[in-house]
Design an enzyme around this catalytic site. Structure first.
Site, PDB file in Angstrom:
ATOM      1  N   ALA A   1     -59.540  -0.759   3.688  1.00  0.00           N
ATOM      2  CA  ALA A   1     -58.204  -1.308   3.450  1.00  0.00           C
ATOM      3  C   ALA A   1     -57.187  -0.614   4.348  1.00  0.00           C
ATOM      4  CB  ALA A   1     -57.822  -1.149   1.981  1.00  0.00           C
TER       5      ALA A   1
ATOM      6  N   ASP B   1     -62.422   0.987  -0.811  1.00  0.00           N
ATOM      7  CA  ASP B   1     -61.938   1.980   0.160  1.00  0.00           C
ATOM      8  C   ASP B   1     -61.825   3.314  -0.565  1.00  0.00           C
ATOM      9  OD1 ASP B   1     -60.042   1.709   3.049  1.00  0.00           O
ATOM     10  OD2 ASP B   1     -60.118   3.587   1.921  1.00  0.00           O
TER      11      ASP B   1
ATOM     12  N   LEU C   1     -47.890   3.561   7.466  1.00  0.00           N
ATOM     13  CA  LEU C   1     -46.922   2.521   7.113  1.00  0.00           C
ATOM     14  C   LEU C   1     -46.464   1.681   8.299  1.00  0.00           C
ATOM     15  CD1 LEU C   1     -44.714   4.488   4.545  1.00  0.00           C
ATOM     16  CD2 LEU C   1     -46.833   3.207   4.181  1.00  0.00           C
TER      17      LEU C   1
ATOM     18  N   ILE D   1     -68.474   3.754  -0.037  1.00  0.00           N
ATOM     19  CA  ILE D   1     -69.510   2.727   0.058  1.00  0.00           C
ATOM     20  C   ILE D   1     -70.904   3.337   0.119  1.00  0.00           C
ATOM     21  CG2 ILE D   1     -69.486   2.617   2.577  1.00  0.00           C
ATOM     22  CD1 ILE D   1     -69.861  -0.329   0.122  1.00  0.00           C
TER      23      ILE D   1
ATOM     24  N   ARG E   1     -70.185   2.427   9.150  1.00  0.00           N
ATOM     25  CA  ARG E   1     -70.570   1.136   9.730  1.00  0.00           C
ATOM     26  C   ARG E   1     -72.086   0.978   9.748  1.00  0.00           C
ATOM     27  NH1 ARG E   1     -66.004   1.518  14.178  1.00  0.00           N
ATOM     28  NH2 ARG E   1     -64.720  -0.289  13.655  1.00  0.00           N
TER      29      ARG E   1
ATOM     30  N   CYS F   1     -78.444  -6.687  15.174  1.00  0.00           N
ATOM     31  CA  CYS F   1     -77.647  -5.978  14.184  1.00  0.00           C
ATOM     32  C   CYS F   1     -76.805  -4.912  14.881  1.00  0.00           C
ATOM     33  CB  CYS F   1     -78.543  -5.361  13.108  1.00  0.00           C
ATOM     34  SG  CYS F   1     -79.418  -3.863  13.620  1.00  0.00           S
TER      35      CYS F   1
ATOM     36  N   CYS G   1     -70.087  28.543  23.084  1.00  0.00           N
ATOM     37  CA  CYS G   1     -69.488  29.533  23.992  1.00  0.00           C
ATOM     38  C   CYS G   1     -68.295  28.967  24.749  1.00  0.00           C
ATOM     39  CB  CYS G   1     -70.544  30.061  24.963  1.00  0.00           C
ATOM     40  SG  CYS G   1     -71.746  31.152  24.179  1.00  0.00           S
TER      41      CYS G   1
ATOM     42  N   CYS H   1     -85.704  -2.360  17.419  1.00  0.00           N
ATOM     43  CA  CYS H   1     -84.683  -1.814  16.521  1.00  0.00           C
ATOM     44  C   CYS H   1     -85.343  -1.245  15.264  1.00  0.00           C
ATOM     45  CB  CYS H   1     -83.671  -2.888  16.142  1.00  0.00           C
ATOM     46  SG  CYS H   1     -82.387  -2.303  14.997  1.00  0.00           S
TER      47      CYS H   1
END
Length: 683
Positions: free
Chosen positions: A33, A56, A65, A104, A130, A166, A181, A486
């Site tokens: 959100a 969220d 904002l 999530i 994700r 995907c 270092c 994958c």
């Protein structure tokens, strides 16, 4: 026309009655959100999606904002999901909004939970979340629309199991990391100093009291400079007294936390660093390296400074008296230019105070004063008892001031360009510029791709990119097929409902394999090996004892490589499951992974051609002579069929051959330039 009909008239006309009538019963999971999430929530509410779950884990910050328009200043520090749902609900009273303030990745959000949704929309800002949502959607076979923005750039990608690639089909770059270092001993860029101040110095003074030994052990394993690591180990206890001073409630100590914390450095360090003056500025070069003795200790390692200027110790008193000379001062963003009039020969420019606070260039003295002030503010927060540890937050004024001052002072010691407060905030907070219009465009594209998925118009789905091309701001790419290699979307998924306290690993594996139970397999949970053909100690253990519980995956890999991988997502037993029944319910039907196609064997190499015997005559050797005749075997010029040298008297050589012979200098000419009869050409 009623208000409800007027609200839906345009959407119904555009989408058609058939698709529009599906939307009120479509269950949507919106994850995130934030910038995209707020715009996307507004879009799907107004489009007519009827059942929306918004999840969220974040709270609202003041910096949100300017682009997350569902929030107001009064909402700061409250849950993003809850406030966004409250603000968006009046847009369409017919929509059922369910906000969840949570992560999530929590175990209750398992495969069965994902399967209740018709589509998932991602509005996340980190790679790990994700990838998790992508795996859960592949396992639950729920369509997913992935998205992201970076400044003016954006991307929307619809993902569908077995139909499209995907999120993990193409490897993603890993976040940039720096050697220990480099960060703690030999910084060369502003980001090195910022990471040091944020992740190391702030944590050592105000965070958890952690031992850095394990980190140094890892650095040593990776082959970093052993001499530097040895020096860092000797200074590993430098912060214990400083931490105590910062947390002390004694009035004498709390009067000036920064100064007194420094004065509490133990006697051993006092002997090691005789030039110690005052203030916690002692740690500005890693583990007190800003002072004379420590800098000299570094300078002993001459090989470190062959290709770069050595660091310069910072003198607190001289800086505050404006008499300190910074020999290696450099200009940079917010830095000091030693050639400018503002330096006054000291390398300690004075800022004029003009401009916005975050964009104002700070002098060396400004940074020292800011360091002292922010250290005292953070120490006061610890002494109040409301906080036991303090971590960096880009929206926390105290920690941002501390990291800004500490990183700039460290940069000054190492001759690195300094940064403004905003630049430090951008780098330390990993801020990717967010633009409201980009978020709006991307959220609109997400809705369009979601509608294609709901309409099952797979041929119309596209991977859409928002790019820096005014003539072609949007580019679309036909979706690719899944990557055969994958390790996420090519697995065969199933759900196992079980009681982890009673279910044994061996029973579960045999049950899942069914008729193929005799195959040799290895079993994993994430990157942990639970069993393999040569190690079956865990087969008689319960899943709970192996920390394999709800929301986690058991991965069964065929050792022969003949069959695909099986991934089993764990969930809970139904409430009405009989206690006397087996402690698990096998999936029905059992997962049947595809047989892997074996790669064709490499072609056999062609037999080597035996070397041809040379037809050249060997050199004549007179065994009775002390010399060997090395004269080459002569060749005669070829004659024409009639026995002549040809019309031009040059034999049958071609013009190209003649040029080659001329070039090689192998043709003997007479004074007139003509070939001499019976010439011998040297082979």
């Amino acid at each position: 026309m009623s208000t409800a009909k007027a609200r839906s008239a345009h959407a119904r006309a555009i989408l058609g009655s058939e698709l529009y009538d599906k939307l009120p019963n479509t269950k949507v999971l919106l994850v995130g959100a934030g910038g995209i999430g707020c715009e996307l929530l507004k879009n799907i509410v107004l489009t007519g999606f009827g059942k929306i779950t918004l999840l969220d884990l974040d709270t609202i910050d003041l910096s949100n904002l300017n682009r997350q328009f569902l929030f107001r200043k009064k909402d700061v520090k409250q849950s993003k999901a809850l406030i966004a749902a409250q603000t968006a609900a009046p847009f369409n009273p017919n929509v059922q909004l369910t906000p969840i303030h949570g992560n999530i990745k929590e175990p209750q959000y398992d495969i069965l939970w994902f399967q209740q949704f018709d589509i998932v929309l991602n509005a996340l800002d980190n790679l790990d979340a994700r990838r998790h949502v992508n795996k859960m959607c592949m396992a639950a076979q729920v369509p997913l629309v992935e998205s992201g923005t970076a400044g003016y750039l954006g991307q929307v990608q619809p993902l569908l199991k077995d139909q499209t690639e995907c999120f993990d089909c193409i490897p993603k770059p890993t976040p940039k990391t720096f050697p220990v270092c480099t960060i703690r001993s030999t910084p060369s860029q502003p980001i090195h100093c910022i990471v040091w101040s944020k992740s190391y110095l702030l944590g050592q003074l105000f965070g958890e009291d952690e031992d850095a030994g394990s980190e140094l052990d890892e650095a040593e394993k990776h082959g970093e400079n052993a001499q530097e690591i040895a020096a860092l180990r000797k200074q590993a206890q430098a912060f214990s007294s400083a931490r105590s001073a910062l947390r002390s409630t004694s009035p004498d100590i709390s009067k000036d936390a920064a100064k007194l914390a420094f004065q509490k450095v133990n006697p051993r360090l006092q002997r090691l660093f005789p030039s110690i003056k005052m203030l916690l500025i002692s740690v500005l070069c890693d583990r007190l390296q800003v002072f004379d003795a420590d800098i000299k200790n570094l300078l002993v390692m001459a090989d470190m400074w062959r290709s770069r200027a050595p660091p310069v110790p910072l003198d607190f008193d001289a800086i505050m008296d404006d008499t300190f000379v910074l020999r290696n001062a450099v200009s940079g963003a917010g830095g000091v230019d030693p050639a400018s009039d503002s330096v006054n020969g000291t390398g300690n420019a004075h800022s004029n105070g003009a401009g916005l606070k975050d964009q104002r260039a700070l002098s060396l003295r400004d940074n020292v004063e800011l360091f002292v002030d922010s250290t005292n503010r953070l120490a006061a927060r610890l002494r109040s008892g409301n906080e036991t540890t303090i971590a960096f937050d880009k929206d926390d004024e105290d920690t941002l001031d501390f990291v800004t001052a500490a990183s700039n002072l460290r940069s000054a010691a190492y001759g690195i360009g300094q940064q403004t407060r905003w630049e430090v905030k951008e780098m330390a907070g990993n801020i990717i510029p967010a633009i409201a219009t980009t978020n709006a465009i991307v959220s609109g594209l997400i809705v369009l791709q979601a509608l294609h998925l709901l309409r099952h118009s797979h041929s119309a789905m596209r991977n859409v990119h928002l790019q820096y091309k005014p003539a072609v701001p949007l580019s679309t790419i036909t979706l690719s097929r899944p990557n055969p290699a994958c390790g996420i979307c090519r697995d065969t998924y199933a759900v196992l409902r079980c009681d982890p306290t009673r279910a044994l690993l061996g029973d579960v594996v045999k049950g899942i394999l069914g008729k193929g139970a005799e195959r040799e397999v290895s079993v994993y949970e994430d990157k942990r090996v639970l069993s393999d053909p040569d190690w079956d100690d865990n087969l008689e253990r319960t899943l709970e004892s192996l920390n394999v519980t709800r929301g986690k995956f058991l991965t069964i890999v065929d050792e022969e490589g003949e069959w695909g991988t099986i991934s089993i997502g764990l969930s809970t037993l139904p409430p009405d499951h009989p206690p006397s029944a087996p402690p698990y319910i096998l999936p029905s039907p059992l997962p049947h992974p595809p047989r892997k196609e074996k790669a064709p064997p490499p072609p056999e190499p062609a037999p080597a051609t035996p070397p041809r015997a040379s037809k050249k005559r060997s050199l004549p050797i007179d065994m009775d002579s002390d010399f060997i005749d090395l004269a080459p075997t002569p060749k005669r010029l070829k004659l024409m069929p009639n026995g002549d040298l040809g019309a031009n008297g040059k034999g049958s050589e071609s013009p190209s051959k003649r040029r080659k012979l001329d070039t090689d200098g192998l043709v003997l000419m007479d004074g007139s330039g003509e070939l001499v009869d019976d010439v011998i050409v040297i082979d």
